[in-house]
Design a protein around this motif. Structure first.
Motif, PDB file in Angstrom:
ATOM      1  N   ALA A   1       0.848  -1.192   0.000  1.00  0.00           N
ATOM      2  CA  ALA A   1       0.000   0.000   0.000  1.00  0.00           C
ATOM      3  C   ALA A   1       0.880   1.237   0.000  1.00  0.00           C
ATOM      4  N   ASN A   2       0.944   1.915  -1.143  1.00  0.00           N
ATOM      5  CA  ASN A   2       1.551   3.238  -1.207  1.00  0.00           C
ATOM      6  C   ASN A   2       0.603   4.237  -0.559  1.00  0.00           C
ATOM      7  N   THR A   3       1.050   5.463  -0.421  1.00  0.00           N
ATOM      8  CA  THR A   3       0.164   6.474   0.156  1.00  0.00           C
ATOM      9  C   THR A   3      -0.997   6.819  -0.772  1.00  0.00           C
ATOM     10  N   ASP A   4      -0.852   6.561  -2.082  1.00  0.00           N
ATOM     11  CA  ASP A   4      -1.883   6.956  -3.050  1.00  0.00           C
ATOM     12  C   ASP A   4      -2.381   5.812  -3.921  1.00  0.00           C
ATOM     13  N   SER A   5      -1.922   4.580  -3.672  1.00  0.00           N
ATOM     14  CA  SER A   5      -2.317   3.458  -4.523  1.00  0.00           C
ATOM     15  C   SER A   5      -1.978   2.137  -3.841  1.00  0.00           C
ATOM     16  N   VAL A   6      -2.471   1.058  -4.421  1.00  0.00           N
ATOM     17  CA  VAL A   6      -2.063  -0.288  -4.004  1.00  0.00           C
ATOM     18  C   VAL A   6      -1.470  -0.984  -5.219  1.00  0.00           C
ATOM     19  N   VAL A   7      -0.293  -1.568  -5.033  1.00  0.00           N
ATOM     20  CA  VAL A   7       0.354  -2.330  -6.097  1.00  0.00           C
ATOM     21  C   VAL A   7       0.657  -3.728  -5.576  1.00  0.00           C
ATOM     22  N   ARG A   8       0.961  -4.628  -6.498  1.00  0.00           N
ATOM     23  CA  ARG A   8       1.382  -5.960  -6.075  1.00  0.00           C
ATOM     24  C   ARG A   8       2.511  -6.460  -6.969  1.00  0.00           C
ATOM     25  N   PHE A   9       3.330  -7.334  -6.381  1.00  0.00           N
ATOM     26  CA  PHE A   9       4.460  -7.922  -7.086  1.00  0.00           C
ATOM     27  C   PHE A   9       4.288  -9.439  -7.124  1.00  0.00           C
TER      28      PHE A   9
ATOM     29  N   TYR B   1       5.279 -13.145  -6.724  1.00  0.00           N
ATOM     30  CA  TYR B   1       6.138 -13.624  -5.629  1.00  0.00           C
ATOM     31  C   TYR B   1       6.141 -15.143  -5.584  1.00  0.00           C
ATOM     32  N   ARG B   2       7.331 -15.688  -5.352  1.00  0.00           N
ATOM     33  CA  ARG B   2       7.481 -17.098  -5.016  1.00  0.00           C
ATOM     34  C   ARG B   2       8.210 -17.170  -3.683  1.00  0.00           C
ATOM     35  N   SER B   3       7.841 -18.138  -2.868  1.00  0.00           N
ATOM     36  CA  SER B   3       8.427 -18.243  -1.532  1.00  0.00           C
ATOM     37  C   SER B   3       9.952 -18.178  -1.601  1.00  0.00           C
ATOM     38  N   GLY B   4      10.518 -17.292  -0.790  1.00  0.00           N
ATOM     39  CA  GLY B   4      11.964 -17.138  -0.734  1.00  0.00           C
ATOM     40  C   GLY B   4      12.513 -16.029  -1.594  1.00  0.00           C
ATOM     41  N   ASP B   5      11.658 -15.398  -2.441  1.00  0.00           N
ATOM     42  CA  ASP B   5      12.151 -14.273  -3.241  1.00  0.00           C
ATOM     43  C   ASP B   5      12.666 -13.162  -2.339  1.00  0.00           C
ATOM     44  N   LEU B   6      13.879 -12.713  -2.625  1.00  0.00           N
ATOM     45  CA  LEU B   6      14.452 -11.582  -1.898  1.00  0.00           C
ATOM     46  C   LEU B   6      14.350 -10.287  -2.700  1.00  0.00           C
ATOM     47  N   ARG B   7      14.119 -10.427  -3.990  1.00  0.00           N
ATOM     48  CA  ARG B   7      13.927  -9.269  -4.863  1.00  0.00           C
ATOM     49  C   ARG B   7      12.704  -9.509  -5.742  1.00  0.00           C
ATOM     50  N   ALA B   8      11.947  -8.451  -5.978  1.00  0.00           N
ATOM     51  CA  ALA B   8      10.802  -8.574  -6.873  1.00  0.00           C
ATOM     52  C   ALA B   8      11.290  -8.977  -8.256  1.00  0.00           C
ATOM     53  N   SER B   9      10.569  -9.922  -8.867  1.00  0.00           N
ATOM     54  CA  SER B   9      11.008 -10.452 -10.168  1.00  0.00           C
ATOM     55  C   SER B   9      10.536  -9.605 -11.338  1.00  0.00           C
ATOM     56  N   GLY B  10       9.655  -8.671 -11.075  1.00  0.00           N
ATOM     57  CA  GLY B  10       9.153  -7.839 -12.174  1.00  0.00           C
ATOM     58  C   GLY B  10       8.629  -6.514 -11.655  1.00  0.00           C
ATOM     59  N   ARG B  11       8.059  -5.747 -12.546  1.00  0.00           N
ATOM     60  CA  ARG B  11       7.519  -4.448 -12.180  1.00  0.00           C
ATOM     61  C   ARG B  11       6.208  -4.623 -11.416  1.00  0.00           C
ATOM     62  N   PRO B  12       5.837  -3.631 -10.621  1.00  0.00           N
ATOM     63  CA  PRO B  12       4.598  -3.758  -9.862  1.00  0.00           C
ATOM     64  C   PRO B  12       3.369  -3.670 -10.758  1.00  0.00           C
ATOM     65  N   GLU B  13       2.365  -4.444 -10.415  1.00  0.00           N
ATOM     66  CA  GLU B  13       1.065  -4.351 -11.067  1.00  0.00           C
ATOM     67  C   GLU B  13       0.174  -3.444 -10.228  1.00  0.00           C
TER      68      GLU B  13
END
Length: 455
Positions: A162-170, A172-184
């Motif tokens: 939850a950003n201050t002005d929107s909700v995004v999602r990434f 995810y697979r268990s154990g990911d330490l970095r987002a694999s792509g851009r936010p939706e």
């Protein structure tokens, strides 16, 4: 006489068997009676229990309101945090950039919002959960992120932010330490701008509903404007009970969506700033940890932790703690008198209650299971400082008792200075408790060391 001597000797042996720190830090008393129930940092003690009731509240005294900002300093050489007897506390992580809300992934990784830096970091504990083994930036370039949620809960495919002005999602697979792509982008626009900026996000127990909290843009509806009688009547017909308008439209509310961000509607109104949310894992109830309004005096208005009922109105800005009318809006909404839901657990006013969570583990004593833990960031609008601690709200089988107790204290140095301001609170996989503080960028871990007597 001999009997009394034996009892006295036995008592002395029992006291001697308890470490001095535990004797000093445990004070299982209930604060009641006069202004003593409101207290200040000088009255805090690990294990001390508080119970503020609606009937205890004083009359408003805006003329007596204080502007008592705090100075955050480095940890002093003698700075020690105190926990109840049978518990221990140690630093878990340091060097973070103002860590705020924290949520733990099913695999044990700790996701932390560094809101000012616009990023979410992941901390992977070492094998015994005593420290951080790995730290990575999961996602950056966000707009004051705060709330974090995993969906579906048991085997998440997404990390929601939850950003201050929107909700995004990434993705995810268990154990990911970095987002694999851009936010939706899930919710492209949340009310934002001036005022309270944090947005938390949680999912219903069955995962079908997504709740987002949006705080007010003002202290008590300033700038909202007035509606003429015809416009007000129309608004009441079309909107939920207690819905605000103008700059405050869809603010001081909990909103609800489906997991794709569709079907937006207002779930509950009149909650000035629900900074932290949680869902009771047993009952499925949605809860809020709420900052109430300022400038009505030292002991008004109490912050609170409460169950949030669908369709309920919690008073802001016209009323507080039920039918108590804010004098600054006297006579503005007589139609709402008697319609505001009274919060479940009243917290010392101006404590700034932030993230909350339900304790579900087995490491702590049995009566801790189902309790609510909350981080109190600390006061500014109070002549006698309060907050700056972690508290445990007493909840029995999903029902709040109204009481809470000090769990971690010791951040306040004196009337002017503190060395930490708690924000986030979470439970690690080993059932220990961690909390963040954004004053010096640290995270602390509380563990149970001995079997404490359950109350």
């Amino acid at each position: 006489m001999q009997h009394r001597l034996v009892l006295g000797a036995l008592a002395a042996l029992l006291v001697a068997a308890v470490p001095a720190s535990a004797q000093r830090d445990s004070a299982p008393t209930i604060g009641q009676g006069g202004n003593a129930i409101f207290g200040s940092w000088r009255d805090d003690a690990a294990g001390k229990r508080w119970h503020i009731r609606a009937d205890d509240l004083p009359a408003p005294s805006p003329e007596a309101s204080a502007r008592n900002t705090v100075k955050v300093v480095g940890r002093p050489a003698d700075g020690q945090l105190k926990v109840p007897a049978g518990f221990d506390i140690k630093q878990f992580a340091s060097g973070l950039a103002k860590p705020r809300l924290m949520r733990v992934a099913p695999n044990g990784d700790v996701f932390v919002a560094e809101s000012e830096g616009g990023r979410v970091v992941v901390l992977r504990p070492n094998s015994d959960s005593t420290a951080v083994a790995t730290k990575e930036i999961f996602a950056s370039g966000l707009n004051r992120p705060f709330g974090i949620a995993f969906h579906p809960a048991s085997d998440p495919q997404w990390v929601y932010v939850a950003n201050t002005d929107s909700v995004v999602r990434f993705a995810y697979r268990s154990g990911d330490l970095r987002a694999s792509g851009r936010p939706e982008v899930v919710v492209p626009k949340l009310p934002s701008g001036k005022g309270h900026w944090t947005r938390d996000i949680v999912f219903s127990k069955d995962g079908s509903r997504m709740f987002v909290s949006v705080g007010s843009g003002s202290n008590v509806g300033e700038g909202m404007g007035k509606l003429d009688p015809a416009a007000l009547a129309k608004w009441q017909q079309e909107k939920p009970l207690g819905a605000t308008w103008g700059d405050e439209t869809d603010r001081a509310d909990v909103l609800v969506f489906d997991p794709q961000g569709k079907g937006q509607r207002v779930y509950a109104t009149g909650i000035r700033n629900c900074v932290g949310m949680a869902v009771d894992p047993t009952t499925g109830d949605v809860w809020c940890s709420t900052n109430e309004r300022d400038l009505l005096g030292d002991n008004l208005v109490p912050d609170y932790i409460t169950r949030v009922r669908e369709g309920a109105f919690y008073g802001w800005p016209w009323y507080y703690v039920g039918s108590r009318e804010d004098p600054r809006l006297a006579g503005a909404r007589p139609d709402l008198k008697g319609k505001a839901t009274v919060p479940d657990i009243l917290i010392q006013a101006h404590s700034a209650s932030l993230q909350m969570m339900f304790y579900t583990g087995d490491q702590f004593p049995p009566d801790y299971k189902g309790s609510v833990f909350a981080a109190l960031h600390g006061s500014w609008n109070r002549s006698t400082r309060t907050g700056y601690k972690i508290v445990r709200a007493i909840v029995k089988e999903g029902i709040p008792t109204g009481a809470y107790e000090d769990f971690v204290v010791g951040f306040v140095i004196d009337d002017a200075s503190v060395w930490g301001r708690p924000v986030g609170v979470a439970q690690l996989q080993d059932d220990s408790l961690i909390f963040s503080e954004d004053g010096n960028g640290t995270i602390w871990r509380v563990t149970r060391t001995t079997r404490a007597t359950s109350r």
